[in-house]
Every structure is written in C-alpha cells, then in structure tokens.
Design a protein around this motif. Structure first.
Motif, short mmCIF file in Angstrom:
data_model
loop_
_atom_site.label_atom_id
_atom_site.label_comp_id
_atom_site.label_asym_id
_atom_site.label_seq_id
_atom_site.Cartn_x
_atom_site.Cartn_y
_atom_site.Cartn_z
N ILE A 58 0.87 -1.21 0.04
CA ILE A 58 0.09 -0.03 0.06
C ILE A 58 0.74 1.27 -0.07
O ILE A 58 0.73 2.37 -0.78
CB ILE A 58 -1.01 0.10 1.03
CG1 ILE A 58 -1.83 -1.22 1.01
CG2 ILE A 58 -1.51 1.55 1.32
CD1 ILE A 58 -2.62 -1.40 2.21
N LEU A 59 1.91 1.23 0.85
CA LEU A 59 2.78 2.39 0.83
C LEU A 59 3.54 2.69 -0.55
O LEU A 59 3.72 3.77 -0.93
CB LEU A 59 3.77 2.28 2.18
CG LEU A 59 3.00 2.28 3.67
CD1 LEU A 59 4.20 2.03 4.56
CD2 LEU A 59 2.49 3.80 3.76
N LEU A 60 4.17 1.71 -0.85
CA LEU A 60 4.88 1.74 -2.29
C LEU A 60 4.12 2.05 -3.25
O LEU A 60 4.44 2.89 -4.02
CB LEU A 60 5.56 0.37 -2.53
CG LEU A 60 6.88 -0.01 -1.59
CD1 LEU A 60 7.16 -1.47 -1.84
CD2 LEU A 60 7.85 0.92 -1.55
N GLY A 61 2.89 1.40 -3.39
CA GLY A 61 1.93 1.82 -4.37
C GLY A 61 1.33 3.09 -4.52
O GLY A 61 1.36 3.79 -5.62
N SER A 62 1.14 3.66 -3.36
CA SER A 62 0.54 4.92 -3.15
C SER A 62 1.69 6.12 -3.73
O SER A 62 1.25 7.18 -4.18
CB SER A 62 -0.03 5.37 -1.77
OG SER A 62 -1.01 4.21 -1.46
N LEU A 63 3.08 5.66 -2.99
CA LEU A 63 3.96 6.65 -3.31
C LEU A 63 4.06 6.66 -4.78
O LEU A 63 4.72 7.59 -5.31
CB LEU A 63 5.09 6.35 -2.50
CG LEU A 63 5.09 6.46 -0.78
CD1 LEU A 63 6.38 6.13 -0.08
CD2 LEU A 63 4.95 7.79 -0.39
N LEU A 64 4.30 5.59 -5.44
CA LEU A 64 4.74 5.54 -6.80
C LEU A 64 3.53 6.25 -7.53
O LEU A 64 4.07 6.93 -8.45
CB LEU A 64 4.80 3.83 -7.27
CG LEU A 64 5.09 3.72 -8.72
CD1 LEU A 64 6.50 4.65 -8.99
CD2 LEU A 64 5.29 2.28 -9.15
N ALA A 65 2.35 5.99 -7.27
CA ALA A 65 1.04 6.69 -7.75
C ALA A 65 1.20 8.08 -7.60
O ALA A 65 0.90 8.83 -8.53
CB ALA A 65 -0.31 5.93 -7.53
N ALA A 66 1.57 8.50 -6.67
CA ALA A 66 1.66 10.05 -6.19
C ALA A 66 2.73 10.54 -7.10
O ALA A 66 2.49 11.57 -7.47
CB ALA A 66 2.03 9.97 -4.72
#
Length: 423
Positions: free
Chosen positions: A376-384
C-alpha cells in the motif's frame, strides 16, 4: 436530438463553494495523515520499535462488553467510524442535494469508481495466482479504495491548480470508493454474524434519525449513536458500518441552511484532523528492518502495489473513456485526457480503507498484513510520484484557467461563468 453534455465540467456555484471548503479541510488532514504515517514508520523501524508495538497492543476497555480492545483496534473500529460517518453523510448529500443528483453527472464518478474497483481486484488476483500464493487471495479488496485525504495532500504539496471540476470528481470518486469498500467490509469480511444485535441496532439508529428533527435534544443523540456502534460491533459486522448508517440517517434538504451540511462541517475536521491520522499512526507502522528484504518482493506486496498503480489508472481512465464512448457525454473543452490520466493516477493512492481491509483480510500483526502495508505504501507513493509529474506538466494550463476565473469576478463575488453557464 438533445445536445451532448460535457462531463467533468464546472458545477453550480453553491456546490463548487461547498466542495472548496471540503477540499481545504481534507488537504490539511492529508498532510497530518502523511506526518502520522512517517512517524509510525520511523518509530517501527527504529531501535525503539518494540515500544511502538507495545503501545499499539495496549488493551483498554470493559471486557464485559467485549470492548477490551487494543489501541490499534480502537483506532480502526472506533475512530474510523467517525471517518465513515462523514463519508456516508457526504455521499448522501452529493446524491440528494449536490450536483450529482443529476443522473448524467452521477454516472461518471460511479462508473469510474466501479472500474477503479474491478480492475485492481483482477490484477491483484492475477499476480497472486501466478505466484502460487493462493492463501493470499483473501486480500483481493485491498487495492479497491482511494484515500481522498492522501490524494489531496499530494495536490497541496505539488501546488497544482487542478480545476474545480476535476477536484470535485476526485472527491466524489473517493466517496463512492469508500462506499464500495465498506460494502465489501460488511459483506465479505464478516465471518460470524449475530443477527439479534444487528437487528437491535436499528432501534437506536431510528431514535437518532428521529431525534435530529428536534433541536433541543440533538446534543443527547450521542447516546443512540454510541448504542448503534456498540450493537453493530457486537453483531460481528465491522463497527465502521455503523458510521455509514448514522450518516445516511441524517436528513438532507436542498437549501443553504441544511442540517446535514452543518453536521458535516462540524465533524469533518475531527475526521480529517484526528480520526484518520491517529488510525494511520497505528496502522502504517510496519517493521521492515530485520526481514532481509523478503517483504519487499513478497507476492502480496507486489500484487497490491501493481494493482494500485496500474489497476486504478486503467480502471478509472478506462471507465471514463467508455462513458464518453458509449454515451452522449463529451469531455469539457477546458480539459484534456492528460488531466483525466493525472486524476486516474491519483486514484491509485489507497491508504485508510486499504489498510483497514488488509487487517481484516490477513489479521493484525501477520506477515501477510505487513506485506500488504508495504504494498500500500509503495503503490501509493509511486502513484503519487507519477501523478505529480503528469499534473506538473499540466500546471501552467491549470493556472491559466484559474487566473481567468478569478479575474472574471463582479461585485457579488461569484465568477460570471457560474452565472451565465447552466451547471
């Protein structure tokens, strides 16, 4: 033949003004959420990480009522009920009194939310199945939700001049996402259902709904609200469902002195500024040090990250394109598909509901749940990060539009475009 109607166009001025107030609150709350998550991650990976987990697992509450819960569980079951109360209230307002009471306006964010739920779920299942980790399929719903506070915090950081129409769309998309997420929580992740307490919750819920009509007793309505929460919690359904039910119980009227709007303005700062950041503090603290990097390449981690970044983008963008392709709706002349792409990438920022579903799917403290948190953290940061690049490229275009609207003011303080154009 009726004229085609642009979608993602500006709404009515009252709705735009109300949404602007919401966005300011959510943006501040999103920054607090980011701070809470960073503090939790730093503490959980510091030499003092044992004290973080000890704090999270500290139990308080009366055992006789089955409320001897850890602080982390209180944050997830109790404080998030406030978050979902505001979400339920906002959803009802949007469809009863907001611009989305127009079916043509409502169709797009609903379709985008559904697309943004189905595609990430399918990608998660495909990645997990291909890895042979069949026991991880229970987490298919983790990447379905968008965290509006997180997304708006990114907008605040990159200082984009995103048009109000897209901001409104993002807000509505996230609210519908929350509704779909809570339906999944209530239906899929309810193992032992006790019908008697669930039916009993309807009594204080009805008292709450009726009591709202009398000003003199409204301050007492915290009693039936808490009773509703207690009975839903006892029923085996996740207690946050009570927050949604209470939000739906608030009457909504189409006027500026609407009770629902006053209640929303009173509770939204508590939700965005306290409830969600505290939950993030207890939920985001995953320990990575000492794991040898295994969690970073685990099937759940990869599946969640890919589903958020790729699945959300493809789902939201694809559903938006399909709405235009198969209906008479046309993209507003002020916008381009690059704008919709940036919005779709922002939708990949899952956090609050995703973390909650991860705990329900795999159990608090389990390796699978820790992997889900990292994903969740990695995906959210990459999407951001990718969304920030796209939106920064479009930033000059957004600024030109905003400046033109701000210059187009007269004595009443309302931009002329909202007076001459039909919403």
């Amino acid at each position: 033949m009726s004229k085609s109607r642009p979608f993602l166009s500006r709404g009515s001025w009252p709705e735009v003004s109300r949404v602007a107030d919401i966005l300011r609150t959510e943006s501040v709350g999103g920054i607090l959420l980011l701070v809470a998550a960073v503090v939790a991650l730093a503490w959980a990976n510091s030499p003092w990480r044992a004290s973080y987990h000890t704090l999270s697992e500290t139990t308080v509450g009366p055992a006789a009522w089955h409320l001897d819960l850890s602080l982390a569980t209180w944050a997830a079951d109790g404080l998030l009920a406030i978050f979902f109360f505001v979400a339920g209230l906002e959803l009802k307002r949007e469809f009863v009194a907001g611009d989305l009471r127009d079916v043509r306006r409502a169709a797009l964010p609903v379709a985008a939310a559904v697309g943004g739920m189905i595609v990430p779920a399918l990608i998660y299942v495909a990645v997990v199945a291909a890895s042979g980790a069949g026991d991880a399929l229970a987490g298919w719903a983790i990447p379905v939700a968008t965290d509006i506070a997180f997304a708006l915090a990114v907008l605040a950081v990159i200082s984009t001049h995103l048009p109000v129409a897209l901001r409104t769309f993002l807000l509505t998309l996230a609210v519908v996402d929350d509704l779909l997420g809570i339906i999944v929580i209530g239906v899929i992740y309810t193992d032992d259902l006790a019908l008697l307490p669930l039916a009993g919750a309807l009594v204080p819920l009805a008292v709450f709904a009726v009591g709202l009509r009398w000003k003199r007793v409204r301050w007492l309505l915290i009693v039936p609200a808490v009773a509703t929460w207690l009975l839903v919690h006892e029923s085996g359904v996740h207690a946050t469902v009570a927050g949604v039910l209470l939000g739906f119980a608030v009457p909504v009227a189409r006027n500026d002195t609407d009770l629902a709007e006053r209640i929303e303005r009173r509770w939204r700062p508590l939700s965005a500024g306290v409830a969600v950041p505290v939950f993030a503090f207890f939920a985001a603290g995953v320990t990575v040090v000492g794991t040898g990097g295994g969690h970073l390449t685990a099937p759940v981690t990869v599946a969640v990250a890919v589903a958020l970044v790729v699945g959300k983008t493809v789902g939201v963008l694809g559903a938006t394109w399909a709405t235009q392709r198969f209906t008479r709706a046309q993209l507003s002349a002020d916008l381009a598909w690059w704008d919709v792409l940036g919005l779709s990438l922002l939708a990949g920022m899952g956090f609050t509901v995703s973390l909650l579903i991860g705990e329900l799917a795999f159990g608090t403290g389990s390796d699978r749940n820790d992997q889900a948190k990292i994903g969740i953290l990695l995906g959210s940061l990459l999407a951001a990060a990718v969304a920030a690049v796209v939106l920064r490229i479009r930033n000059q275009r957004y600024r030109d539009i905003r400046v033109a609207e701000e210059l187009d003011l007269d004595a009443d303080g309302i931009p002329d475009v909202y007076q001459t154009d039909k919403p």
